[in-house]
Write a protein that holds these residues in place. Structure first.
Motif, PDB file in Angstrom:
ATOM      1  N   LYS A  30      13.021   7.168  -6.665  1.00 40.71           N
ATOM      2  CA  LYS A  30      14.054   7.463  -7.653  1.00 40.71           C
ATOM      3  C   LYS A  30      14.736   6.216  -8.222  1.00 40.71           C
ATOM      4  CE  LYS A  30      18.063  10.112  -7.369  1.00 40.71           C
ATOM      5  NZ  LYS A  30      18.851  10.908  -6.467  1.00 40.71           N
ATOM      6  N   GLY A  31      14.887   6.202  -9.521  1.00 35.82           N
ATOM      7  CA  GLY A  31      15.650   5.137 -10.151  1.00 35.82           C
ATOM      8  C   GLY A  31      14.883   3.834 -10.295  1.00 35.82           C
ATOM      9  N   GLN A  32      13.603   3.847  -9.938  1.00 40.24           N
ATOM     10  CA  GLN A  32      12.876   2.597  -9.992  1.00 40.24           C
ATOM     11  C   GLN A  32      12.267   2.413 -11.381  1.00 40.24           C
ATOM     12  OE1 GLN A  32       9.827   2.218  -6.991  1.00 40.24           O
ATOM     13  NE2 GLN A  32      11.244   0.934  -5.873  1.00 40.24           N
ATOM     14  N   ASN A  33      12.347   1.186 -11.890  1.00 35.80           N
ATOM     15  CA  ASN A  33      11.825   0.880 -13.197  1.00 35.80           C
ATOM     16  C   ASN A  33      10.302   0.741 -13.118  1.00 35.80           C
ATOM     17  OD1 ASN A  33      11.153  -0.255 -15.575  1.00 35.80           O
ATOM     18  ND2 ASN A  33      12.523  -2.022 -15.399  1.00 35.80           N
ATOM     19  N   LEU A  34       9.604   1.552 -13.916  1.00 39.72           N
ATOM     20  CA  LEU A  34       8.140   1.557 -13.836  1.00 39.72           C
ATOM     21  C   LEU A  34       7.539   0.188 -14.161  1.00 39.72           C
ATOM     22  CD1 LEU A  34       7.087   5.001 -15.331  1.00 39.72           C
ATOM     23  CD2 LEU A  34       6.775   4.176 -13.000  1.00 39.72           C
ATOM     24  N   LEU A  35       8.189  -0.501 -15.134  1.00 39.65           N
ATOM     25  CA  LEU A  35       7.676  -1.835 -15.513  1.00 39.65           C
ATOM     26  C   LEU A  35       7.772  -2.819 -14.351  1.00 39.65           C
ATOM     27  CD1 LEU A  35       8.791  -2.906 -19.101  1.00 39.65           C
ATOM     28  CD2 LEU A  35       6.488  -2.912 -18.110  1.00 39.65           C
ATOM     29  N   GLY A  36       8.822  -2.652 -13.557  1.00 36.79           N
ATOM     30  CA  GLY A  36       9.042  -3.534 -12.413  1.00 36.79           C
ATOM     31  C   GLY A  36       7.952  -3.398 -11.352  1.00 36.79           C
TER      32      GLY A  36
END
Lengths: 31, 349
Positions: free
Chosen positions: B3-9
């Motif tokens: 949850k809340g994690q940036n896909l690009l990251g």
């Protein structure tokens, strides 16, 4: 507000989408 | 992917997993073609070992920059999705038969390993909750079991991260030792796969151990380990109840809801795919594609195993928990071998 999908549910959904792609679009994956 | 994690990251870490994993595959095929071209009988070392070694080399020398960490953590996602796709390589009847036998073996293994780990933890003066986390981690399924138990028994953050480090390190060590021992004992793929699935602590390491022996042993190890993972809720519930009785954790409300929450849902995905394959929903080419998808997912998982094992971090944690982890693991390896031999002679694997 709707409850966000759990991590496990998201894994199952992604797997279902990939399997559907292999099944309906005959996507071939080699090794 | 949490949850809340940036896909690009996630991209840098996933690319690193791919580079390391594919590098392992490339080394295996290069050695094999070199041997063929020069008529040399070179030992066939599976890509699994190369991917893990490359990962270990990176994490223990130059280290892993924090930009890669979120993506590397997705190896657990690839592990679970790889197991779901692996369902395509099993007929449901085989899953139920071997899964059933495995569950009986798992029950015996869990009781014995919890007893031994608890005794070892007490003997070495570890705190009761750290001991419980180590027992849960080594008897069921490593990291996810420790995380599930941590909340249920109100364990401290440092106890759970220490238990995770111990279980991961011991798992990596077993991974390198079990294959030569299996070869020495002359075990067939099926027997070795069952043994790896029962003996190795963490799921990724258990499947890697099997896959290092052979593709077929890896498949069996994944099935047995999945059966072991399915018991997580019951063991965690037992611990939660025990600590609640002592007033050291909250009482569990609805037990059925608790068991469902702790149940690893990817097991259901694995069973559904196996069922679809058994009723011939997929043609041969589709089955091959699904099996290959599972191999790719595991390739990324194995790269993640190496990249996540940092021996320097382990050395900073003190020796007693590791001694308990190693002794416990040696014991579990021996008793599970005994269980596999007995099962082979009685019901057959």
């Amino acid at each position: 507000m709707t409850k966000p999908l759990s991590y496990d549910t998201r894994i199952l959904l992604i797997a279902a989408v990939v399997i559907a792609a292999v099944y309906f679009f005959n996507i071939r994956v080699t090794w | 992917m949490k949850k809340g994690q940036n896909l690009l990251g996630l991209v840098p870490g996933i690319v690193l997993l791919l580079v390391i994993g594919y590098g392992g595959k490339l080394i295996e095929s290069t050695i094999s073609s070199f041997g063929k071209a020069h008529h040399l009988a070179l030992p066939n070392i599976e890509y699994v070992l190369w991917a893990i070694l490359l990962g270990l080399l990176v994490s223990n020398t130059v280290g892993v920059h924090r930009i890669f960490k979120p993506g590397i953590a997705t190896y657990e996602f690839f592990l679970k999705i790889g197991i779901i796709f692996l369902g395509s390589r099993f007929l449901l009847v085989d899953v139920l038969r071997l899964g059933g036998v495995s569950l009986v073996l798992v029950a015996v293994e869990i009781v014995m390993s919890i007893a031994v780990m608890t005794w070892l933890g007490r003997s070495f003066g570890l705190s009761p909750k750290l001991t419980s986390l180590l027992a849960v981690g080594s008897s069921i399924c490593g990291v996810s079991a420790i995380i599930a138990a941590k909340g249920a028994i109100n364990a401290k953050e440092e106890d759970s991260s220490l238990a995770i480090t111990v279980i991961l390190t011991v798992g990596t060590v077993s991974l390198f030792l079990l294959t030569p021992i299996g070869r020495l004992l002359g075990l067939d793929d099926q027997t070795f796969g069952v043994w790896a699935g029962l003996a190795v602590d963490n799921t990724a390491e258990a499947i890697a151990t099997g896959a290092m022996y052979s593709d077929s042993a890896g498949k069996i190890a994944a099935l047995v380990k999945t059966a072991r993972n399915a018991t997580i809720g019951f063991v965690v519930l037992g611990y939660a109840w025990q600590y609640a009785q002592q007033g050291l954790a909250h009482e569990v409300g609805n037990k059925a809801v608790f068991l469902w929450e702790k149940f690893p849902k990817f097991v259901l995905g694995f069973l559904v795919v196996s069922m679809l394959a058994s009723v011939k929903v997929f043609d041969a080419a589709q089955l091959t594609s699904l099996a290959n998808l599972s191999r790719w997912a595991f390739l990324l998982t194995f790269a993640g195993v190496g990249l996540n094992t940092d021996f320097r971090a382990m050395l900073k944690q003190g020796t007693r928990p590791f001694v308990v982890g190693v002794l416990g693991s040696v014991f579990i390896t021996i008793i599970t071998y005994g269980l596999v031999v007995i099962a082979n002679k009685t019901v057959g694997l």
